[in-house]
Design a protein around this motif. Structure first.
Motif, PDB file in Angstrom:
ATOM      1  N   ASP A 134       0.905  -1.279  -0.120  1.00  0.00           N
ATOM      2  CA  ASP A 134      -0.058  -0.099   0.041  1.00  0.00           C
ATOM      3  C   ASP A 134       0.876   1.274   0.208  1.00  0.00           C
ATOM      4  N   ILE A 135       2.182   1.051   0.157  1.00  0.00           N
ATOM      5  CA  ILE A 135       2.939   2.346   0.265  1.00  0.00           C
ATOM      6  C   ILE A 135       3.505   2.626  -1.086  1.00  0.00           C
ATOM      7  N   VAL A 136       4.004   3.946  -1.564  1.00  0.00           N
ATOM      8  CA  VAL A 136       4.419   4.244  -2.612  1.00  0.00           C
ATOM      9  C   VAL A 136       5.679   5.445  -2.065  1.00  0.00           C
ATOM     10  N   LYS A 137       6.632   5.566  -2.994  1.00  0.00           N
ATOM     11  CA  LYS A 137       7.518   6.595  -2.677  1.00  0.00           C
ATOM     12  C   LYS A 137       7.325   8.191  -3.107  1.00  0.00           C
ATOM     13  N   GLY A 138       7.475   8.953  -2.331  1.00  0.00           N
ATOM     14  CA  GLY A 138       7.206  10.476  -2.637  1.00  0.00           C
ATOM     15  C   GLY A 138       8.167  11.357  -2.007  1.00  0.00           C
ATOM     16  N   PHE A 139       8.342  12.524  -2.899  1.00  0.00           N
ATOM     17  CA  PHE A 139       9.328  13.579  -2.586  1.00  0.00           C
ATOM     18  C   PHE A 139       8.406  14.670  -2.135  1.00  0.00           C
ATOM     19  N   GLU A 140       8.403  15.396  -1.022  1.00  0.00           N
ATOM     20  CA  GLU A 140       7.793  16.318  -0.406  1.00  0.00           C
ATOM     21  C   GLU A 140       8.556  17.608  -0.935  1.00  0.00           C
ATOM     22  N   TYR A 141       8.159  18.195  -1.817  1.00  0.00           N
ATOM     23  CA  TYR A 141       8.895  19.389  -2.342  1.00  0.00           C
ATOM     24  C   TYR A 141       8.287  20.768  -1.610  1.00  0.00           C
ATOM     25  N   THR A 142       7.003  20.825  -1.210  1.00  0.00           N
ATOM     26  CA  THR A 142       6.810  21.820  -0.046  1.00  0.00           C
ATOM     27  C   THR A 142       5.844  21.298   0.843  1.00  0.00           C
ATOM     28  N   LYS A 143       5.301  21.945   1.768  1.00  0.00           N
ATOM     29  CA  LYS A 143       4.547  21.374   2.910  1.00  0.00           C
ATOM     30  C   LYS A 143       3.575  20.472   2.433  1.00  0.00           C
ATOM     31  N   ASN A 144       3.240  19.248   2.666  1.00  0.00           N
ATOM     32  CA  ASN A 144       2.242  18.413   2.108  1.00  0.00           C
ATOM     33  C   ASN A 144       1.892  18.275   0.649  1.00  0.00           C
ATOM     34  N   LYS A 145       2.731  18.647  -0.235  1.00  0.00           N
ATOM     35  CA  LYS A 145       2.955  18.457  -1.583  1.00  0.00           C
ATOM     36  C   LYS A 145       4.023  17.513  -2.007  1.00  0.00           C
ATOM     37  N   PHE A 146       3.566  16.346  -2.722  1.00  0.00           N
ATOM     38  CA  PHE A 146       4.545  15.201  -2.826  1.00  0.00           C
ATOM     39  C   PHE A 146       4.521  14.965  -4.402  1.00  0.00           C
ATOM     40  N   VAL A 147       5.680  14.590  -5.020  1.00  0.00           N
ATOM     41  CA  VAL A 147       5.820  14.036  -6.028  1.00  0.00           C
ATOM     42  C   VAL A 147       5.942  12.759  -5.965  1.00  0.00           C
ATOM     43  N   ILE A 148       4.983  11.895  -6.599  1.00  0.00           N
ATOM     44  CA  ILE A 148       5.161  10.391  -6.451  1.00  0.00           C
ATOM     45  C   ILE A 148       6.261   9.837  -7.686  1.00  0.00           C
ATOM     46  N   LEU A 149       6.857   8.847  -6.901  1.00  0.00           N
ATOM     47  CA  LEU A 149       7.864   8.199  -7.876  1.00  0.00           C
ATOM     48  C   LEU A 149       7.593   6.497  -7.886  1.00  0.00           C
ATOM     49  N   GLU A 150       7.135   6.351  -9.094  1.00  0.00           N
ATOM     50  CA  GLU A 150       6.890   4.584  -9.102  1.00  0.00           C
ATOM     51  C   GLU A 150       8.026   3.820  -9.150  1.00  0.00           C
ATOM     52  N   ASP A 151       7.733   2.502  -8.881  1.00  0.00           N
ATOM     53  CA  ASP A 151       8.952   1.826  -8.740  1.00  0.00           C
ATOM     54  C   ASP A 151       9.755   1.753 -10.176  1.00  0.00           C
ATOM     55  N   GLU A 152       8.768   1.703 -11.174  1.00  0.00           N
ATOM     56  CA  GLU A 152       9.033   1.702 -12.664  1.00  0.00           C
ATOM     57  C   GLU A 152      10.200   2.825 -12.794  1.00  0.00           C
ATOM     58  N   ASP A 153       9.908   4.004 -12.364  1.00  0.00           N
ATOM     59  CA  ASP A 153      10.558   5.099 -12.602  1.00  0.00           C
ATOM     60  C   ASP A 153      12.015   5.207 -11.933  1.00  0.00           C
ATOM     61  N   LEU A 154      12.115   4.546 -10.631  1.00  0.00           N
ATOM     62  CA  LEU A 154      13.289   4.284 -10.058  1.00  0.00           C
ATOM     63  C   LEU A 154      14.267   3.177 -10.698  1.00  0.00           C
ATOM     64  N   GLU A 155      13.661   2.064 -11.322  1.00  0.00           N
ATOM     65  CA  GLU A 155      14.380   1.146 -11.696  1.00  0.00           C
ATOM     66  C   GLU A 155      15.030   1.259 -13.120  1.00  0.00           C
ATOM     67  N   GLN A 156      14.356   2.434 -13.892  1.00  0.00           N
ATOM     68  CA  GLN A 156      14.816   2.812 -15.020  1.00  0.00           C
ATOM     69  C   GLN A 156      16.152   3.561 -14.500  1.00  0.00           C
ATOM     70  N   LEU A 157      16.200   4.378 -13.648  1.00  0.00           N
ATOM     71  CA  LEU A 157      17.427   5.028 -13.141  1.00  0.00           C
ATOM     72  C   LEU A 157      18.381   4.166 -12.712  1.00  0.00           C
ATOM     73  N   LYS A 158      18.121   2.959 -12.002  1.00  0.00           N
ATOM     74  CA  LYS A 158      18.952   2.311 -11.613  1.00  0.00           C
ATOM     75  C   LYS A 158      19.794   1.548 -12.831  1.00  0.00           C
ATOM     76  N   GLU A 159      18.779   1.131 -13.754  1.00  0.00           N
ATOM     77  CA  GLU A 159      19.550   0.333 -14.981  1.00  0.00           C
ATOM     78  C   GLU A 159      20.336   1.225 -15.907  1.00  0.00           C
ATOM     79  N   ALA A 160      20.286   2.481 -15.707  1.00  0.00           N
ATOM     80  CA  ALA A 160      20.992   3.510 -16.223  1.00  0.00           C
ATOM     81  C   ALA A 160      22.160   3.554 -15.686  1.00  0.00           C
ATOM     82  N   LYS A 161      22.438   3.315 -14.787  1.00  0.00           N
ATOM     83  CA  LYS A 161      23.764   3.274 -13.938  1.00  0.00           C
ATOM     84  C   LYS A 161      24.644   2.036 -13.946  1.00  0.00           C
ATOM     85  N   ASP A 162      25.795   2.123 -13.964  1.00  0.00           N
ATOM     86  CA  ASP A 162      26.575   0.705 -13.974  1.00  0.00           C
ATOM     87  C   ASP A 162      27.048   0.698 -12.649  1.00  0.00           C
ATOM     88  N   ASP A 163      26.486  -0.023 -11.664  1.00  0.00           N
ATOM     89  CA  ASP A 163      26.675  -0.274 -10.302  1.00  0.00           C
ATOM     90  C   ASP A 163      27.692  -1.390  -9.890  1.00  0.00           C
TER      91      ASP A 163
END
Length: 286
Positions: free
Chosen positions: A59-88
């Motif tokens: 039931d939990i999603v990731k969110g960045f609070e850019y101002t009080k009680n305002k969030f940008v929602i980041l889906e797992d797919e968004d984060l996975e794409q960033l991870k795949e772009a990096k050679d870790d």
């Protein structure tokens, strides 16, 4: 020693297969929170204060609070794409610098590097080259989806990688409050302070420094164990399937009884209505 990461050290066209091991460990003594009444460990649940209910990881999603009680929602797919772009899987040395050029405030965590299969000779080559030049490697590495700046250096014949903070992660000293701008020091006081420093100056021997609080806490725990001052957590009662079944049946029965209460009207058929009407008319005519 546990291997936490496998990859390569690369500089120029040289690639050295290595393993990463944590060089330090947290020795803090962890104390559990217990219920005072029964000495059972207290559990903490993730709850939503608005919905007033427990939430699971699904039931939990990731969110960045850019101002009080305002969030940008980041889906797992968004984060996975960033991870795949990096050679870790690479410690990429981008520059070589002198160790004394880096202030200790930048250093974060230390890791041992050991050669992986077939990497022994190249490992030794880098180690000796660093030793003879007096330089350290400045590198980039991705660990657990986070890109780190790091240095590769020698520590007691072993290559060590130490993550360091980026410049924007080190707060400006100008933000530190109440730092005096000018020195108003009496010469005699300064000479006395320097004499004290000279008297206390010695060679660094890390073995002689211990965590006195941790030692005292461990001694206290052992004393309480020997004195039998221990608490045993009670096992939570396991539900009895038979009892549960009986409770469920009784609840169902009570619910059914309530449904058949006086609030329900008895249905009357068409035939019954005719008989009632005829009987009423006969009484009236008689």
């Amino acid at each position: 020693m546990h291997t936490m990461w496998k990859g390569t050290i690369s500089f120029g066209l040289v690639n050295i297969p290595v393993k990463l091991h944590s060089a330090t460990e947290n020795k803090d003594i962890k104390l559990r929170n217990l219920h005072k009444e029964c000495q059972s460990p207290v559990q903490y649940e993730k709850t939503c204060p608005v919905c007033d209910k427990e939430v699971t990881n699904d039931d939990i999603v990731k969110g960045f609070e850019y101002t009080k009680n305002k969030f940008v929602i980041l889906e797992d797919e968004d984060l996975e794409q960033l991870k795949e772009a990096k050679d870790d899987k690479s410690v990429e040395i981008v520059d070589f610098v002198k160790l004394e050029e880096i202030d200790p405030i930048y250093f974060d965590r230390s890791y041992y590097l050991s050669p992986n299969d077939g990497g022994g000779k190249a490992y030794s080559l880098l180690r000796q080259a660093l030793e003879e030049t007096g330089k350290i490697g400045l590198a980039k590495i991705t660990i657990r989806s986070k890109e780190h700046l790091a240095v590769v250096r020698i520590y007691k014949n072993t290559l060590v990688m130490e993550t360091i903070h980026y410049p924007d992660e080190v707060r400006a000293v100008g933000e530190v409050p109440n730092v005096p701008e000018e020195d108003n020091i009496v010469e005699k006081e300064l000479e006395t302070a320097k004499m004290l420093i000279d008297q206390l100056t010695t060679e660094f021997e890390p073995e002689k420094y211990t965590d006195e609080y941790r030692t005292a806490l461990l001694d206290l725990i052992e004393q309480k164990k020997e004195g039998k001052e221990v608490a045993t957590a009670k096992e939570p009662e396991k539900p009895d399937n038979v009892t549960d079944l009986m409770e469920a049946l009784e609840k169902s029965l009570n619910k059914t009884k309530k449904g058949k209460g006086g609030t329900r009207k008895k249905k009357t058929t068409t035939g019954q209505k005719k008989k009632t009407t005829a009987s009423t008319q006969k009484k009236k005519s008689g």
